[in-house]
Enzyme design. Sequence first.
Site, mmCIF file in Angstrom:
data_model
loop_
_atom_site.group_PDB
_atom_site.id
_atom_site.type_symbol
_atom_site.label_atom_id
_atom_site.label_comp_id
_atom_site.label_asym_id
_atom_site.label_seq_id
_atom_site.Cartn_x
_atom_site.Cartn_y
_atom_site.Cartn_z
ATOM 1 N N LYS A 201 0.864 -1.176 0.000
ATOM 2 C CA LYS A 201 0.000 0.000 0.000
ATOM 3 C C LYS A 201 0.904 1.231 0.000
ATOM 4 C CE LYS A 201 -2.824 2.247 3.580
ATOM 5 N NZ LYS A 201 -3.866 2.959 2.848
ATOM 6 N N ASN A 290 19.434 -1.151 7.838
ATOM 7 C CA ASN A 290 20.802 -0.925 7.363
ATOM 8 C C ASN A 290 21.759 -1.589 8.335
ATOM 9 O OD1 ASN A 290 19.882 0.751 5.246
ATOM 10 N ND2 ASN A 290 19.612 2.382 6.714
ATOM 11 N N ARG A 292 25.001 -1.361 8.666
ATOM 12 C CA ARG A 292 26.310 -0.689 8.663
ATOM 13 C C ARG A 292 26.245 0.553 9.551
ATOM 14 N NH1 ARG A 292 23.237 1.140 4.287
ATOM 15 N NH2 ARG A 292 22.874 3.371 4.517
ATOM 16 N N VAL A 295 25.989 7.299 7.358
ATOM 17 C CA VAL A 295 26.556 8.640 7.178
ATOM 18 C C VAL A 295 26.180 9.545 8.362
ATOM 19 C CG1 VAL A 295 26.485 10.718 5.732
ATOM 20 C CG2 VAL A 295 26.501 8.462 4.649
ATOM 21 N N ARG A 336 24.695 17.762 4.844
ATOM 22 C CA ARG A 336 25.720 17.140 3.997
ATOM 23 C C ARG A 336 26.138 18.144 2.929
ATOM 24 N NH1 ARG A 336 23.818 10.924 2.755
ATOM 25 N NH2 ARG A 336 23.030 10.443 4.841
HETATM 26 C C1 MV4 Z 1 7.414 3.731 0.508
HETATM 27 C C2 MV4 Z 1 6.790 4.987 0.412
HETATM 28 C C3 MV4 Z 1 5.421 5.035 0.584
HETATM 29 N N1 MV4 Z 1 4.727 3.906 0.824
HETATM 30 N N2 MV4 Z 1 6.680 2.646 0.756
HETATM 31 C C4 MV4 Z 1 11.781 5.145 -0.786
HETATM 32 C C5 MV4 Z 1 13.088 4.631 -0.314
HETATM 33 C C6 MV4 Z 1 12.857 3.235 0.104
HETATM 34 N N3 MV4 Z 1 13.650 2.914 1.239
HETATM 35 C C7 MV4 Z 1 11.380 3.176 0.411
HETATM 36 N N4 MV4 Z 1 10.814 4.398 -0.090
HETATM 37 C C8 MV4 Z 1 9.510 4.655 0.071
HETATM 38 N N5 MV4 Z 1 8.729 3.583 0.353
HETATM 39 C C9 MV4 Z 1 5.370 2.736 0.909
HETATM 40 N N6 MV4 Z 1 4.655 1.630 1.129
HETATM 41 C C10 MV4 Z 1 7.564 6.106 0.152
HETATM 42 C C11 MV4 Z 1 8.939 5.948 -0.032
HETATM 43 C C12 MV4 Z 1 9.659 7.158 -0.312
HETATM 44 C C13 MV4 Z 1 10.593 7.688 0.583
HETATM 45 C C14 MV4 Z 1 10.897 7.057 1.785
HETATM 46 C C15 MV4 Z 1 11.828 7.575 2.657
HETATM 47 C C16 MV4 Z 1 12.461 8.765 2.340
HETATM 48 C C17 MV4 Z 1 12.191 9.413 1.169
HETATM 49 C C18 MV4 Z 1 11.253 8.888 0.274
HETATM 50 C C19 MV4 Z 1 10.992 9.564 -0.901
HETATM 51 C C20 MV4 Z 1 10.086 9.037 -1.776
HETATM 52 C C21 MV4 Z 1 9.423 7.835 -1.491
#
Ligand code: MV4
Length: 451
Positions: A201, A290, A292, A295, A336
């Site tokens: 979702k 993660n 590790r 940063v 950063r």
């Molecule tokens: C999501 C989400 C919304 N809903 N999953 C982007 C990085 C990856 N680690 C997972 N991400 C996302 N997963 C669901 N179910 C929105 C993101 C996402 C995001 C997450 C963290 C930080 C920045 C982001 C930017 C765009 C989308």
Amino acid sequence: MFQKILIANRGEIALSIIRICKEMGIKTVAVHSTADKDSLHVRFADESVCIGPPSSHLSYLSIPAIIAAAEVTNAHAIHPGYGFLSENASFANICTEYGIKFIGPSATTINKMGDKATAKATMQSAGVPTVPGSDGLLTSVEEGIRLANEIGFPVLLKATAGGGGKGIKLVDSPELFQQKWTEARQEAVASFGKEGLYLEKYIEAPRHIEIQIAADQYGKVIHLSERDCSIQRRHQKLVEESPSPFMTASLRKKITEAAIKGVSAIGYEGVGTMEFLVDKYQNFYFMEMNTRIQVEYLVTEAVTGFNLLKTQIEMAAGKPLDVPNLYPKGHAIEVRINAEDPFNGFRPSPGKINHMHLPGGMGITVASHIYAGYVVPAHYDSMIAKLVVHGNTRMDAIAKMRRVLEELVIEGIQTNIPFHRALLEDQTFQQGNFTTQYLDTFDFSRLSSVE
Ligand code: MV4
């Protein structure tokens, strides 16, 4: 304790690891590509080994070159830093086979958390909240459509081998599902060599809040509270802070308990981070782990007063943890600094730093490997410095960061300093009222090129 550690990395993190090793009385071995022969990590280490040409694949990612360097220098352990081989399970395995301690969790754990569908299923079984979606990998496009209709659109198709924003497709409606499915699979194969997809979702405008964890070899696990990393551009974090402006005592209790439960369930060893999405109702969902040092670890060091990098090395050597869960005192913000041109789509801006001035004062940490005359190579990540400020309150920290950014001068190359100056002025940022979507609508034309 280890007598000698090889640092399989470059830049500020290699330098920071060398610094802490010196304080701990541990000898250090730097490895470097030919492009980095004049780098500070090479100069400050006790010994150095050139491991190849500029290309990362032939140097910092070359397992045979790094193992050979450890062998000839008789290093007892390897610190991988972040990026490069830090989450490479086969590297961790090979280190073990050669009798070298890999400073990080086991290859099995790295593998389990590196496969995102497996990581999610593992955390779900452990009782950690996860985003509603498929139980593991989708087996057919029909199953995907049926499930997506059940959950409700929009949904995300995620590559199990992805992570950090790579291999994700948004699907708005059932009509688009087949097409997105095909695209996602093709991209997953091309990028990761693995076609597995899972479904979730879509959580709209979430915050990215992560929990820092430390786990010793005897089953003791602590958390060091949260970092808010919602300020990202194209999945690149630009600013991190702790505590999160969005945090409440009740959310912190629930999210840290969940993080500890998840980490304990996998018998984790070392420092690690549990990443969560937090929606506007403060519902939280496990996203990735993660395995590790990250940063942004300095943000946690600043607010807890706890030396995370030192503890990581001590725990790898078998020392038990002797502190309880740690909570933020005051407020820390990290920015950063990247060698990128914010006036031209943040494209990389390598080259020679002709002149520079680094800020100072109380409550300020500058983690950087640059110096006047240093040439930023074009071959690696563009991050050249991290600035961390610590104040009593968030507004104190913001005021301090604005002063620090005023003082900072880097000439000869373009940097994202103008972006940070504009961000720190922004009302929405100052109010702490942002989500991961915030920079999508940020007006970058407000940046000033005037010093
Ligand atoms: C999501 C989400 C919304 N809903 N999953 C982007 C990085 C990856 N680690 C997972 N991400 C996302 N997963 C669901 N179910 C929105 C993101 C996402 C995001 C997450 C963290 C930080 C920045 C982001 C930017 C765009 C989308």
